[in-house]
Design a protein around this motif. Structure first.
Motif, mmCIF file in Angstrom:
data_model
loop_
_atom_site.group_PDB
_atom_site.id
_atom_site.type_symbol
_atom_site.label_atom_id
_atom_site.label_comp_id
_atom_site.label_asym_id
_atom_site.label_seq_id
_atom_site.Cartn_x
_atom_site.Cartn_y
_atom_site.Cartn_z
ATOM 1 N N ALA A 185 -3.724 -6.717 -0.130
ATOM 2 C CA ALA A 185 -2.981 -6.403 -1.349
ATOM 3 C C ALA A 185 -2.107 -5.172 -1.183
ATOM 4 O O ALA A 185 -2.386 -4.288 -0.361
ATOM 5 C CB ALA A 185 -3.964 -6.185 -2.498
ATOM 6 N N ASP A 187 -1.552 -3.027 -3.776
ATOM 7 C CA ASP A 187 -2.411 -2.046 -4.457
ATOM 8 C C ASP A 187 -3.426 -2.825 -5.281
ATOM 9 O O ASP A 187 -3.653 -4.017 -5.009
ATOM 10 C CB ASP A 187 -1.594 -1.053 -5.301
ATOM 11 C CG ASP A 187 -0.657 -1.747 -6.285
ATOM 12 O OD1 ASP A 187 -1.024 -2.819 -6.808
ATOM 13 O OD2 ASP A 187 0.456 -1.232 -6.530
ATOM 14 N N ASP A 188 -4.020 -2.216 -6.293
ATOM 15 C CA ASP A 188 -5.126 -2.889 -6.985
ATOM 16 C C ASP A 188 -4.794 -3.399 -8.378
ATOM 17 O O ASP A 188 -5.700 -3.804 -9.122
ATOM 18 C CB ASP A 188 -6.351 -1.975 -7.058
ATOM 19 C CG ASP A 188 -6.119 -0.735 -7.915
ATOM 20 O OD1 ASP A 188 -4.943 -0.427 -8.245
ATOM 21 O OD2 ASP A 188 -7.107 -0.061 -8.264
ATOM 22 N N SER A 189 -3.514 -3.433 -8.767
ATOM 23 C CA SER A 189 -3.192 -3.942 -10.104
ATOM 24 C C SER A 189 -1.760 -4.468 -10.171
ATOM 25 O O SER A 189 -0.822 -3.826 -9.668
ATOM 26 C CB SER A 189 -3.374 -2.853 -11.164
ATOM 27 O OG SER A 189 -3.010 -3.339 -12.446
ATOM 28 N N VAL A 195 -2.443 1.054 -11.805
ATOM 29 C CA VAL A 195 -2.826 1.183 -10.396
ATOM 30 C C VAL A 195 -3.684 2.427 -10.184
ATOM 31 O O VAL A 195 -3.339 3.522 -10.624
ATOM 32 C CB VAL A 195 -1.573 1.261 -9.495
ATOM 33 C CG1 VAL A 195 -1.962 1.615 -8.065
ATOM 34 C CG2 VAL A 195 -0.817 -0.061 -9.538
ATOM 35 N N LYS A 197 -5.568 2.420 -6.883
ATOM 36 C CA LYS A 197 -5.726 2.457 -5.426
ATOM 37 C C LYS A 197 -4.478 1.881 -4.766
ATOM 38 O O LYS A 197 -4.130 0.722 -4.994
ATOM 39 C CB LYS A 197 -6.958 1.663 -5.000
ATOM 40 C CG LYS A 197 -8.263 2.263 -5.506
ATOM 41 C CD LYS A 197 -9.462 1.441 -5.040
ATOM 42 C CE LYS A 197 -10.762 2.050 -5.554
ATOM 43 N NZ LYS A 197 -11.948 1.256 -5.133
ATOM 44 N N PHE A 199 -3.450 0.734 -1.650
ATOM 45 C CA PHE A 199 -3.941 0.323 -0.337
ATOM 46 C C PHE A 199 -2.888 0.398 0.764
ATOM 47 O O PHE A 199 -3.131 0.965 1.838
ATOM 48 C CB PHE A 199 -4.474 -1.116 -0.400
ATOM 49 C CG PHE A 199 -5.569 -1.330 -1.393
ATOM 50 C CD1 PHE A 199 -6.739 -0.587 -1.344
ATOM 51 C CD2 PHE A 199 -5.445 -2.297 -2.394
ATOM 52 C CE1 PHE A 199 -7.760 -0.795 -2.251
ATOM 53 C CE2 PHE A 199 -6.458 -2.511 -3.305
ATOM 54 C CZ PHE A 199 -7.617 -1.759 -3.243
ATOM 55 N N THR A 218 -7.964 -5.972 2.510
ATOM 56 C CA THR A 218 -8.323 -6.126 1.103
ATOM 57 C C THR A 218 -7.961 -7.545 0.674
ATOM 58 O O THR A 218 -7.282 -8.275 1.396
ATOM 59 C CB THR A 218 -7.561 -5.122 0.217
ATOM 60 O OG1 THR A 218 -6.153 -5.298 0.395
ATOM 61 C CG2 THR A 218 -7.937 -3.693 0.549
#
Length: 235
Positions: A185, A187-189, A195, A197, A199, A218
């Motif tokens: 990914a 990031d995480d959102s 967001v 994290k 990544f 991820t």
């Protein structure tokens, strides 16, 4: 003598009759036999499994058409320290949500040696919004600062094991090879304001400090890649 001649004639008659009754091979028979043989071979021939890149693998270069009509490959960037390869597309709401973030990341990290190369993996016969002309329109509308390439024939994304749009892969130059060091990914959102994290940016920052990305993998999330050949999609 007459008796012997009669016996010989009888023997020859029987021999000729046997020959005339023997089955003959016709052109049709041969054609059917050839077709059956070809069919048997086809049944035995299975498509070779796709060898997908794993973390640490050297990634082969590719050459795909950019939205400006030119062919682009990683070899065109001899000074690059690596690449951020992102599979994305025109129509997916997730891809659209990440466009500004991808532009910002490219502008920051290409100056540090890690340019973005975006690739549209989708088959336009499955979704017409992902056609090459639509790619050109989208790139112009958004002012993409990076190449936006068309994976015509869908031969590149299966090698990376991409399954979503967007799906990110970070390559780092080690000697003469480009090694896969992060995948997953961005990031995480999907929502930029949520967001927590980052990544991909964290992985890039680690490389710039000569450190290994952590995490190096991820779970990508987004729209499924569109194809008529499901064997191209990693399980």
């Amino acid at each position: 003598m007459i008796k012997q001649s009669l016996i010989m004639l009888l023997f020859l008659g029987l021999f000729t009759a046997c020959q005339s009754e023997a089955p003959k091979t016709t052109a049709t028979d041969e054609a059917e036999k050839t077709a059956q043989t070809a069919e048997t071979k086809e049944e035995k021939t299975e498509a070779a499994p796709i060898k997908r890149y794993e973390l640490g693998d050297a990634v082969a270069d590719f050459k795909l058409k950019n939205v400006d009509g030119k062919m682009v490959s990683m070899a065109d960037y001899p000074e690059a320290k690596g690449f951020v390869v992102i599979f994305t597309c025109n129509h997916c709401p997730f891809s659209i949500a990440y466009e500004d973030r991808i532009i910002a990341l490219d502008k920051k990290y290409k100056e540090l040696g890690y340019p973005v190369i975006a690739i549209n993996p989708n088959d336009p016969e499955v979704n017409a919004d992902d056609s090459y002309p639509k790619m050109q329109e989208r790139a112009k509308e958004k002012g993409f600062s990076f190449p936006y390439l068309f994976d015509e024939g869908q031969n590149v994304f299966p090698l990376f094991g991409a399954t979503k749009t967007p799906h990110c892969f970070l390559l780092n130059k080690e000697g003469d090879a480009l090694k896969l060091v992060y995948k997953g990914a961005f990031d995480d959102s999907k929502e930029a304001e949520e967001v927590s994290k980052t990544f991909l940016a964290d992985a890039l920052d680690a490389l710039l400090k000569n450190e290994a990305p952590s995490p190096n993998s991820t779970l990508a999330f987004g729209c499924s890649i569109k194809t008529n050949d499901e064997s191209k999609i990693a399980e």
